[in-house]
Design a protein around this motif. Structure first.
Motif, short mmCIF file in Angstrom:
data_model
loop_
_atom_site.label_atom_id
_atom_site.label_comp_id
_atom_site.label_asym_id
_atom_site.label_seq_id
_atom_site.Cartn_x
_atom_site.Cartn_y
_atom_site.Cartn_z
N SER A 68 25.43 -74.43 -25.46
CA SER A 68 25.56 -74.09 -24.06
C SER A 68 24.40 -74.74 -23.32
O SER A 68 23.37 -75.08 -23.91
CB SER A 68 25.59 -72.57 -23.85
N VAL A 69 24.59 -74.93 -22.02
CA VAL A 69 23.60 -75.58 -21.18
C VAL A 69 23.29 -74.64 -20.03
O VAL A 69 24.19 -74.05 -19.43
CB VAL A 69 24.13 -76.93 -20.64
N SER A 70 22.00 -74.51 -19.73
CA SER A 70 21.60 -73.66 -18.61
C SER A 70 20.67 -74.44 -17.68
O SER A 70 19.98 -75.37 -18.11
CB SER A 70 20.89 -72.40 -19.12
N VAL A 71 20.68 -74.06 -16.40
CA VAL A 71 19.80 -74.66 -15.40
C VAL A 71 19.15 -73.55 -14.62
O VAL A 71 19.73 -72.48 -14.41
CB VAL A 71 20.57 -75.61 -14.44
N GLY A 72 17.89 -73.80 -14.21
CA GLY A 72 17.19 -72.73 -13.53
C GLY A 72 16.25 -73.19 -12.45
O GLY A 72 16.04 -74.39 -12.24
N ASP A 73 15.66 -72.19 -11.79
CA ASP A 73 14.71 -72.45 -10.71
C ASP A 73 13.44 -73.12 -11.21
O ASP A 73 12.66 -73.64 -10.41
CB ASP A 73 14.34 -71.14 -10.01
N ASP A 74 13.21 -73.11 -12.51
CA ASP A 74 12.02 -73.78 -13.06
C ASP A 74 12.19 -75.30 -13.12
O ASP A 74 11.31 -76.02 -13.57
CB ASP A 74 11.65 -73.22 -14.43
N GLY A 75 13.34 -75.81 -12.66
CA GLY A 75 13.59 -77.24 -12.61
C GLY A 75 14.03 -77.84 -13.93
O GLY A 75 14.05 -79.06 -14.07
N THR A 76 14.39 -76.98 -14.90
CA THR A 76 14.79 -77.51 -16.20
C THR A 76 16.27 -77.27 -16.46
O THR A 76 16.89 -76.37 -15.90
CB THR A 76 13.99 -76.87 -17.36
N MET A 77 16.80 -78.12 -17.33
CA MET A 77 18.12 -77.93 -17.90
C MET A 77 17.88 -77.77 -19.40
O MET A 77 17.20 -78.60 -20.01
CB MET A 77 19.01 -79.15 -17.63
N ARG A 78 18.39 -76.69 -19.98
CA ARG A 78 18.14 -76.43 -21.39
C ARG A 78 19.46 -76.40 -22.15
O ARG A 78 20.45 -75.86 -21.66
CB ARG A 78 17.41 -75.09 -21.57
N ILE A 79 19.43 -76.99 -23.35
CA ILE A 79 20.61 -77.00 -24.22
C ILE A 79 20.30 -76.06 -25.38
O ILE A 79 19.26 -76.17 -26.02
CB ILE A 79 20.93 -78.42 -24.71
N TRP A 80 21.22 -75.14 -25.64
CA TRP A 80 21.02 -74.09 -26.64
C TRP A 80 22.10 -74.18 -27.71
O TRP A 80 23.23 -74.55 -27.43
CB TRP A 80 21.13 -72.71 -26.00
N ASN A 81 21.74 -73.77 -28.93
CA ASN A 81 22.75 -73.60 -29.98
C ASN A 81 23.48 -72.30 -29.73
O ASN A 81 22.85 -71.26 -29.55
CB ASN A 81 22.09 -73.52 -31.37
N THR A 82 24.81 -72.35 -29.71
CA THR A 82 25.60 -71.13 -29.60
C THR A 82 26.52 -70.98 -30.81
O THR A 82 27.40 -70.14 -30.81
CB THR A 82 26.41 -71.08 -28.29
N ALA A 83 26.28 -71.81 -31.83
CA ALA A 83 27.02 -71.68 -33.08
C ALA A 83 26.05 -71.19 -34.14
O ALA A 83 24.90 -71.61 -34.18
CB ALA A 83 27.60 -73.03 -33.50
N VAL A 84 26.51 -70.30 -34.99
CA VAL A 84 25.66 -69.83 -36.07
C VAL A 84 25.56 -70.94 -37.10
O VAL A 84 26.56 -71.41 -37.63
CB VAL A 84 26.23 -68.55 -36.70
N ASN A 85 24.34 -71.41 -37.31
CA ASN A 85 24.12 -72.49 -38.27
C ASN A 85 22.69 -72.41 -38.77
O ASN A 85 21.99 -71.45 -38.49
CB ASN A 85 24.42 -73.86 -37.63
#
Length: 147
Positions: free
Chosen positions: A121-138
Motif C-alpha cells: 500500500s502507498v500513503s501520502v501525508g502532510d510531512d511531504g512523504t509518500m511511503r510504500i508499505w508491505n501489506t502481505a504477510v511475508n
C-alpha cells in the motif's frame, strides 16, 4: 436516491469500494457479484458495508483521530485506512481486526491506496512523504516499510 446508509456518529470523510465477481458455480454463489464499500469518518472509525443489502458488515475502530482515506483490496477481504493520527492501518474485512499499524509519517496522512495484488500500500501525508508499505504477510513482515 436508491438507499441511505447511516452508522457514523460524525461526518463521513472518505469512501472506497470494490466489486468482486463470483467465478464459482452460480448455484453455490448467492449473487454473481458483490460490492464491498468502506467509509471513513471524523468519528475516528471506518465501516465496511455490503452495498446491495445495505448492511454494515464490520466497524473498524482503532484510529485516534479522523479517518482521511480508505482503500479496499480487489478481493474485498482487506483494506487500508489513513488518519490524521499519522498512522496507516491494514484491516481484515472478514474479522474487522486491525492486522497492522504502520507508523512512519510525522504528520497527518491524507491519502492511501492498495496495489492490485494487495502486496503493498502507498500513503501520502502532510510531512511531504509518500511511503510504500508491505501489506502481505511475508518474511519482511506486515506493515514494514517496503524500501
Amino acid at each position: 436516491l436508491i438507499t441511505e446508509l447511516e452508522s457514523h456518529s460524525q461526518s463521513v470523510t472518505c469512501l472506497s469500494l470494490t466489486t468482486i465477481e463470483c467465478h464459482s458455480d452460480p448455484l453455490q454463489c448467492a449473487s454473481q457479484e458483490r460490492v464491498v464499500m468502506v467509509s471513513g469518518s471524523s468519528d475516528k472509525s471506518a465501516r465496511a458495508w455490503d452495498v446491495f443489502s445495505g448492511d454494515m458488515s464490520c466497524r473498524l475502530a482503532g484510529h485516534t483521530d479522523t479517518v482521511t482515506a480508505v482503500s479496499v483490496d480487489r478481493q474485498g477481504q482487506g483494506c487500508v485506512t489513513a488518519s490524521l493520527d499519522a498512522t496507516v492501518r491494514y484491516w481484515s474485512l472478514e474479522s474487522g481486526v486491525c492486522e497492522a499499524v504502520m507508523r512512519g509519517h510525522t504528520g497527518p496522512v491524507r491519502g492511501v491506496a492498495i496495489t492490485s495484488d494487495s502486496r503493498q500500500s502507498v500513503s501520502v501525508g502532510d510531512d511531504g512523504t509518500m511511503r510504500i508499505w508491505n501489506t502481505a504477510v511475508n518474511s519482511r513482515g506486515l506493515g514494514e516499510d517496503f524500501f
